[in-house]
Write a protein that holds these residues in place. Structure first.
Motif, short mmCIF file in Angstrom:
data_model
loop_
_atom_site.label_atom_id
_atom_site.label_comp_id
_atom_site.label_asym_id
_atom_site.label_seq_id
_atom_site.Cartn_x
_atom_site.Cartn_y
_atom_site.Cartn_z
N ALA A 131 7.39 3.89 2.59
CA ALA A 131 6.93 3.34 3.19
C ALA A 131 7.32 4.30 5.35
CB ALA A 131 7.61 2.22 3.75
N GLY A 132 8.03 5.83 4.83
CA GLY A 132 8.68 6.77 5.91
C GLY A 132 7.48 7.49 6.46
N HIS A 163 5.93 -3.41 0.98
CA HIS A 163 5.10 -3.33 -0.53
C HIS A 163 3.40 -3.30 -0.31
CE1 HIS A 163 8.74 -3.57 -3.68
NE2 HIS A 163 8.46 -3.05 -2.96
N GLU A 164 3.35 -4.26 -0.01
CA GLU A 164 2.10 -4.73 0.52
C GLU A 164 1.14 -3.44 1.19
OE1 GLU A 164 -1.64 -7.27 2.80
OE2 GLU A 164 0.83 -7.57 2.87
N GLU A 181 -1.81 -0.57 0.12
CA GLU A 181 -2.37 -0.19 0.63
C GLU A 181 -2.64 0.90 0.97
OE1 GLU A 181 -2.20 -2.46 4.72
OE2 GLU A 181 -3.04 -4.55 3.21
N LEU A 182 -2.05 1.88 0.88
CA LEU A 182 -1.60 3.20 1.14
C LEU A 182 -2.09 4.34 0.12
CD1 LEU A 182 1.04 4.38 2.86
CD2 LEU A 182 -0.87 4.49 4.07
N GLY A 183 -1.77 3.39 -1.22
CA GLY A 183 -2.60 3.36 -2.45
C GLY A 183 -1.63 4.23 -3.71
N ALA A 184 -0.89 3.69 -3.05
CA ALA A 184 0.31 3.21 -4.37
C ALA A 184 -0.05 1.90 -5.35
CB ALA A 184 2.10 2.80 -4.02
#
Length: 330
Positions: free
Chosen positions: A158-159, A185-186, A190-193
């Motif tokens: 998240a950083g 987590h959401e 959304e970034l692709g994890a």
């Protein structure tokens, strides 16, 4: 045009509150092969915090203007600098510990380090991507050699660095596992994890081992990450760290999995920015800007990045903290 400029100058090593002073300094003049850039935006990075605290006092003589990200507009070119002209929108990563930094209204840089700003990014977004983008490119592409179908563990997804790393790893065709608090987590998904693990309530190692381990570990958090990485690595796995190592760690277990360790202190370069720009144009990479502060509030930006609370009650956001230097209509 005025021959002076406003800067935020580092005058004391230590805490953010007393570290910076607003001053007028002479506007720099571009030399051979250099361009003078009106800095529209910059950003704050962990490197800036370390510099302000005095971790690199042997490299930084006070008073000093620090900072490394730039998105701006070329206003003047030096002799032989024929790749750009006044009015060109550019972005770049300034050389670390070499000359004036970017907490300033104007900055001089060798044209070889400069790239044209992607049209799809605002100046704020470009400034928030320069250093972290180049860092993750060097870490995952140049050092780890991350390949299609491999699995990577990104610590601190998240950083600022982690959010860019997740996107880049996905663009490279890798499966992405990341550590983040449950509340994030959401966001990281959304970034692709593909998988998010809550590092705050338990040990990430058993969960990663249950899925068969990973080929690459990207360390953005420090602590015991280096010594524990062999517990989650597949054979001939790679570990890339961008964190200063402050305490000795036992890496004997790395021998058992033929692990390779890489330590990245980022270096600027146009080719990396151009590669990142292509991913931006393809919609595969976008900076996450969590807060934007004016240049005069750079100390508050440092406080936010360190996890503190500003005078108006703000707390550390996800992603990057950008600094708006020149109003966009100026």
């Amino acid at each position: 045009m005025s021959t002076s400029m406003r800067v935020m100058e580092l005058v004391h090593f230590g805490g953010a509150d007393e570290a910076f002073v607003s001053r007028e300094l002479p506007r720099p003049v571009p030399g051979p092969g250099q361009v003078l850039v009106r800095v529209m935006a910059t950003s704050v990075n962990p490197l800036d915090l370390q510099t302000r605290r005095g971790d690199y006092r042997d490299e930084v003589a006070l008073p000093a203007v620090i900072g490394n990200d730039v998105s701006g507009v070329v206003v003047e070119t030096g002799p032989g600098a024929d790749e750009f002209q006044a009015g060109d929108e550019v972005w770049y990563l300034a050389p670390v510990f070499a000359g004036q930094g970017t907490y300033a209204e104007f900055h001089v840089v060798d044209q070889a380090l400069v790239a044209r700003k992607p049209a799809g990014l605002s100046h704020i977004e470009a400034a928030g991507l320069a250093l972290v983008g180049v860092t993750v490119w060097e870490a995952l592409v140049e050092r780890a050699g991350l390949r299609v179908g491999e699995r990577v563990l990104v610590h601190g997804g998240a950083g600022g660095v982690g959010s860019a790393a997740i996107q880049l790893a996905r663009a490279l065709g890798a499966e992405v596992v990341t550590t983040a608090r449950v509340r994030d987590h959401e966001f990281v998904t959304e970034l692709g994890a593909d998988t998010a693990i809550d590092f705050s309530t338990g040990d990430y190692v058993p969960q990663v081992r249950e899925m068969g381990g990973v080929d690459v570990v990207l360390d953005t958090v420090g602590g015991d990450t280096l010594s524990r990485s062999p517990e989650v690595l597949a054979d001939r796995g790679r570990v890339v760290s961008i964190v200063d190592i402050s305490e000795p760690q036992n890496l004997l277990a790395a021998w058992g999995v033929n692990a390779a360790y890489h330590f990245v202190f980022v270096s600027p370069g146009r080719a990396k920015l151009e590669a990142l720009g292509r991913l931006v144009d393809q919609g595969k990479l976008r900076p996450v800007i969590g807060a934007v502060l004016p240049l005069a509030d750079v100390a508050q930006a440092h406080t936010l990045l360190e996890g503190g609370t500003t005078s108006d009650g703000r707390r550390r956001p996800r992603g990057k903290i950008a600094i708006a230097v020149h109003p966009l209509d100026r």
